[in-house]
Write an enzyme that holds these catalytic residues in place. Sequence first.
Site, PDB file in Angstrom:
ATOM      1  CE  LYS A  86      -7.164  -2.330 -23.213  1.00  0.00           C
ATOM      2  NZ  LYS A  86      -7.176  -1.067 -22.516  1.00  0.00           N
ATOM      3  CD  GLU A  87      -3.791  -4.136 -26.572  1.00  0.00           C
ATOM      4  OE1 GLU A  87      -2.748  -4.802 -26.725  1.00  0.00           O
ATOM      5  OE2 GLU A  87      -3.833  -3.078 -25.910  1.00  0.00           O
TER       6      GLU A  87
ATOM      7  N   GLY B 147      13.968  -6.178 -10.504  1.00  0.00           N
ATOM      8  CA  GLY B 147      12.992  -7.231 -10.240  1.00  0.00           C
ATOM      9  C   GLY B 147      13.073  -8.250 -11.370  1.00  0.00           C
TER      10      GLY B 147
ATOM     11  CG  HIS C 262      22.844 -39.960  -9.678  1.00  0.00           C
ATOM     12  ND1 HIS C 262      23.363 -38.784  -9.180  1.00  0.00           N
ATOM     13  CD2 HIS C 262      23.887 -40.662 -10.196  1.00  0.00           C
ATOM     14  CE1 HIS C 262      24.670 -38.767  -9.399  1.00  0.00           C
ATOM     15  NE2 HIS C 262      25.014 -39.893 -10.016  1.00  0.00           N
TER      16      HIS C 262
HETATM   17  C1  LIG Z   1       8.410  -8.785 -19.627  1.00  0.00           C
HETATM   18  C2  LIG Z   1       7.515  -9.667 -18.783  1.00  0.00           C
HETATM   19  C3  LIG Z   1       7.858 -10.982 -18.574  1.00  0.00           C
HETATM   20  C4  LIG Z   1       7.047 -11.805 -17.808  1.00  0.00           C
HETATM   21  N1  LIG Z   1       7.416 -13.102 -17.614  1.00  0.00           N
HETATM   22  C5  LIG Z   1       6.652 -13.906 -16.842  1.00  0.00           C
HETATM   23  C6  LIG Z   1       6.995 -15.269 -16.653  1.00  0.00           C
HETATM   24  O1  LIG Z   1       7.974 -15.767 -17.202  1.00  0.00           O
HETATM   25  N2  LIG Z   1       6.202 -16.037 -15.877  1.00  0.00           N
HETATM   26  C7  LIG Z   1       5.075 -15.514 -15.263  1.00  0.00           C
HETATM   27  O2  LIG Z   1       4.398 -16.255 -14.546  1.00  0.00           O
HETATM   28  N3  LIG Z   1       4.720 -14.241 -15.439  1.00  0.00           N
HETATM   29  C8  LIG Z   1       5.479 -13.416 -16.220  1.00  0.00           C
HETATM   30  N4  LIG Z   1       5.089 -12.127 -16.424  1.00  0.00           N
HETATM   31  C9  LIG Z   1       3.869 -11.650 -15.780  1.00  0.00           C
HETATM   32  C10 LIG Z   1       2.630 -12.114 -16.562  1.00  0.00           C
HETATM   33  O3  LIG Z   1       2.729 -11.679 -17.895  1.00  0.00           O
HETATM   34  C11 LIG Z   1       1.386 -11.538 -15.912  1.00  0.00           C
HETATM   35  O4  LIG Z   1       1.382 -11.851 -14.549  1.00  0.00           O
HETATM   36  C12 LIG Z   1       0.136 -12.118 -16.553  1.00  0.00           C
HETATM   37  O5  LIG Z   1       0.099 -11.804 -17.918  1.00  0.00           O
HETATM   38  C13 LIG Z   1      -1.109 -11.589 -15.860  1.00  0.00           C
HETATM   39  O6  LIG Z   1      -2.220 -12.164 -16.450  1.00  0.00           O
HETATM   40  P1  LIG Z   1      -3.653 -11.422 -16.449  1.00  0.00           P
HETATM   41  O7  LIG Z   1      -4.580 -12.342 -17.137  1.00  0.00           O
HETATM   42  O8  LIG Z   1      -3.959 -10.964 -15.087  1.00  0.00           O
HETATM   43  O9  LIG Z   1      -3.432 -10.092 -17.290  1.00  0.00           O
HETATM   44  P2  LIG Z   1      -2.875  -9.788 -18.739  1.00  0.00           P
HETATM   45  O10 LIG Z   1      -1.979 -10.836 -19.251  1.00  0.00           O
HETATM   46  O11 LIG Z   1      -2.353  -8.397 -18.627  1.00  0.00           O
HETATM   47  O12 LIG Z   1      -4.178  -9.822 -19.638  1.00  0.00           O
HETATM   48  C14 LIG Z   1      -5.183  -8.869 -19.491  1.00  0.00           C
HETATM   49  C15 LIG Z   1      -5.946  -8.772 -20.784  1.00  0.00           C
HETATM   50  O13 LIG Z   1      -7.048  -7.911 -20.571  1.00  0.00           O
HETATM   51  C16 LIG Z   1      -7.215  -7.072 -21.705  1.00  0.00           C
HETATM   52  N5  LIG Z   1      -7.948  -5.886 -21.238  1.00  0.00           N
HETATM   53  C17 LIG Z   1      -7.525  -4.933 -20.380  1.00  0.00           C
HETATM   54  N6  LIG Z   1      -8.498  -4.058 -20.132  1.00  0.00           N
HETATM   55  C18 LIG Z   1      -9.570  -4.451 -20.862  1.00  0.00           C
HETATM   56  C19 LIG Z   1     -10.890  -3.975 -21.028  1.00  0.00           C
HETATM   57  N7  LIG Z   1     -11.356  -2.905 -20.377  1.00  0.00           N
HETATM   58  N8  LIG Z   1     -11.716  -4.638 -21.858  1.00  0.00           N
HETATM   59  C20 LIG Z   1     -11.292  -5.748 -22.524  1.00  0.00           C
HETATM   60  N9  LIG Z   1     -10.062  -6.248 -22.391  1.00  0.00           N
HETATM   61  C21 LIG Z   1      -9.220  -5.622 -21.569  1.00  0.00           C
HETATM   62  C22 LIG Z   1      -5.800  -6.819 -22.173  1.00  0.00           C
HETATM   63  O14 LIG Z   1      -5.781  -6.462 -23.555  1.00  0.00           O
HETATM   64  C23 LIG Z   1      -5.139  -8.165 -21.921  1.00  0.00           C
HETATM   65  O15 LIG Z   1      -5.215  -9.016 -23.041  1.00  0.00           O
HETATM   66  C24 LIG Z   1       5.871 -11.286 -17.232  1.00  0.00           C
HETATM   67  C25 LIG Z   1       5.499  -9.953 -17.453  1.00  0.00           C
HETATM   68  C26 LIG Z   1       6.307  -9.153 -18.231  1.00  0.00           C
HETATM   69  C27 LIG Z   1       5.890  -7.730 -18.466  1.00  0.00           C
END
Ligand SMILES: Cc1cc2nc3c(=O)[nH]c(=O)nc-3n(C[C@H](O)[C@H](O)[C@H](O)COP(=O)(O)OP(=O)(O)OC[C@H]3O[C@@H](n4cnc5c(N)ncnc54)[C@H](O)[C@@H]3O)c2cc1C
Length: 471
Positions: free
Chosen positions: A36-37, A183, A446
Site C-alpha cells: 500500500k505504500e 529499547g 589478528h
Molecule cells: C527506527 C527503527 C529502526 C529499526 N532498525 C532496525 C535494524 O537496524 N535492524 C533490524 O533488523 N530491524 C530494525 N527495525 C525493525 C524492522 O524495520 C522491522 O522488523 C521490519 O521492517 C519488519 O519487516 P516486515 O516485512 O514484517 O514489515 P514492514 O517493514 O513493516 O513492512 C510491511 C509492509 O506492508 C505494507 N502493508 C501494511 N498493511 C498493508 C495492507 N493491508 N495491504 C498492503 N500493504 C500493506 C506496509 O506499507 C509495509 O510496506 C527498525 C525499526 C524501526 C522503527
Amino acid sequence: MAENTHDVVIIGGGPGGYPAAIRGAQLGLKVAVVEKEKLGGICLHKGCIPTKALLESAEHLYHARDESSAFGVVATDVSFDYAQVLNRKSQVVAQLHKGVQGLLKRNKVDVFFGTGTLTSPQTVHVESSAGGQDLSADNVVIATGSRPRSLPGLEIDGKAVISSDHALELTTLPESVIILGAGAVGVEWASLLHDFGVAVTVVEIMPTLVPLEDKDIGKELGRSFKRRGITVKTDAKLLVESLRTNEDAVTVDIEVKGKQESLHADVLLVAVGRIGNTEDLGLDALGIKSEGGIIPVDGYGRTNVPHVYAIGDVAGGFLLAHKATAEGHIAMEHLAGESSFPLDPLRVPRATYCRPEIASIGLLEEEAAAQGRDVKVGRFPFAALGKALIKGQTEGFVKMVCDAKTDEILGTHVIGPGATDIVAEMGLAQMLEATPLEVGLNIHPHPTLAEAIMEASWDVDRRAVHVFRRR
Ligand SMILES: Cc1cc2nc3c(=O)[nH]c(=O)nc-3n(C[C@H](O)[C@H](O)[C@H](O)COP(=O)(O)OP(=O)(O)OC[C@H]3O[C@@H](n4cnc5c(N)ncnc54)[C@H](O)[C@@H]3O)c2cc1C
C-alpha cells in the site's frame, strides 16, 4: 470472481514480504505482492536503513569533532550540515529502493499497489485509488508489518510528541529531547541525536537500558551514555497525565523510586514499542487468530487457518528485519513443498546500533539460570584487545553463556565496537552446536574485533591468555 490467479499472494512488501516473493519466484511459483505504500517497508523507508545512515553521519561528526586529535588528525572548526545528512540518507534509501523494485521485476513478481484485505483464505481484495480487484492464490502470506505504539492517554501529535517515523522527517534538529523507552529504537535515536549536539534524556521504566538484553549489557550502556553526557533515568515512570505541550516544548513529570521530578524539552520522542498491522485485513471474519496486533504462527509461519501464513513483525517475536526475511524464506519453502527448517527464535541475532553497539544471540544468563541450567560464563573486555585500542573504542565486552554440564553455548552477548558484525560468528557456531573450545580453536585473524569472541570462548574454561584470572 478473482481476476488473477497466483500460487502465492503476499500482502506487504517489507523485508518479510519482498524477499519471500523473490524466493517464491526462484522456486518456480507465480507470486504477487500487494503493497500500500513503498516496496521495502519500514526497514528501508523508516527503520534500519535511514536510521543507520543518520548514525553513520553522527559517527563521522563524533570522530572528527571529539576524537581526531587523539589520532593525530587536525580537524578544526568541525561542524555539520543536517540538510546534507538527510540528503545522503535519502540517496542511500533511494538506491536500495530502486534495487528492490528491479529485483522483483527481474524475478517476474507481479506487484499490485493498494491495500490488501483477505476475503477468503485464498483470495485477496486489492483496493487502490484506481479501483478494486481480486487476486486468488493457493496460499496467502500476511507480511503487513507494524507501526509505532504509544501509552494509553499519550497522544502522538507529530509536533511536540513524536514517534520514530516523525523523527526521520525532522528537517532541523531540536535543542533537547526526552526519549521515552530505551529499547533498540530509543537508544539508537538517543545516541545519534546526542552526537548531533541535542541534549538527550532517556526515560526507561525498567532498571536497565535495553531491558530485553542481558542485564550486564544494559548496565554497561547506561554507564557509557552517562559518560557521554546523556541523561539516563531508569526505574522511571512517565506520568502521562502530567504532560503539557505546546508547538515547541514539552514538560512532563516522571516518578523515580517514589520521587517525582519534572523534565522539560523541545520534543518527546515516544519509543515504547510497536504494534502489528492486523486491522482491516479481514482476519476476524475468516477465523484467523490475532492477539493485540500479533498473528500467532508455528515455526513455518502457518496461522491457524490452512493456506494462510504470517511472517515478520505481524507474526510477533523479535521485531527485526532479518527475522522477517528468514521467516519469509521458511514460509515460501514450506508452502512450495521444499524441505525447510522451522524458525528457532534462539537463532535470531539481535542488534542495536547505538554507540557502543550491542548484539546478542540465544539465552540471557538470567534466562539460562531460570531454566535450571548450570551456567558458566566467559568474558573478554574490549579494553584488552589490540584492535579496539587501535580504533580508540575500548568500551564493552563479550559475554558467552554456556552450560557447565554439556558445554553447550547457550547465548552470546556483545557490547562494544563492531558488535553487530562479530556476533554473526556465534550464530553459525550455535547453529552447528560448537563448543566454546571449538570456537576458540577457530583461528581468528589478528588484529581484529572478532578476536574478542575467540578470547571470551577461551575464557569460558579459563584458557584465555590475554585476561588475568586468579587461580
Ligand atoms: C527506527 C527503527 C529502526 C529499526 N532498525 C532496525 C535494524 O537496524 N535492524 C533490524 O533488523 N530491524 C530494525 N527495525 C525493525 C524492522 O524495520 C522491522 O522488523 C521490519 O521492517 C519488519 O519487516 P516486515 O516485512 O514484517 O514489515 P514492514 O517493514 O513493516 O513492512 C510491511 C509492509 O506492508 C505494507 N502493508 C501494511 N498493511 C498493508 C495492507 N493491508 N495491504 C498492503 N500493504 C500493506 C506496509 O506499507 C509495509 O510496506 C527498525 C525499526 C524501526 C522503527
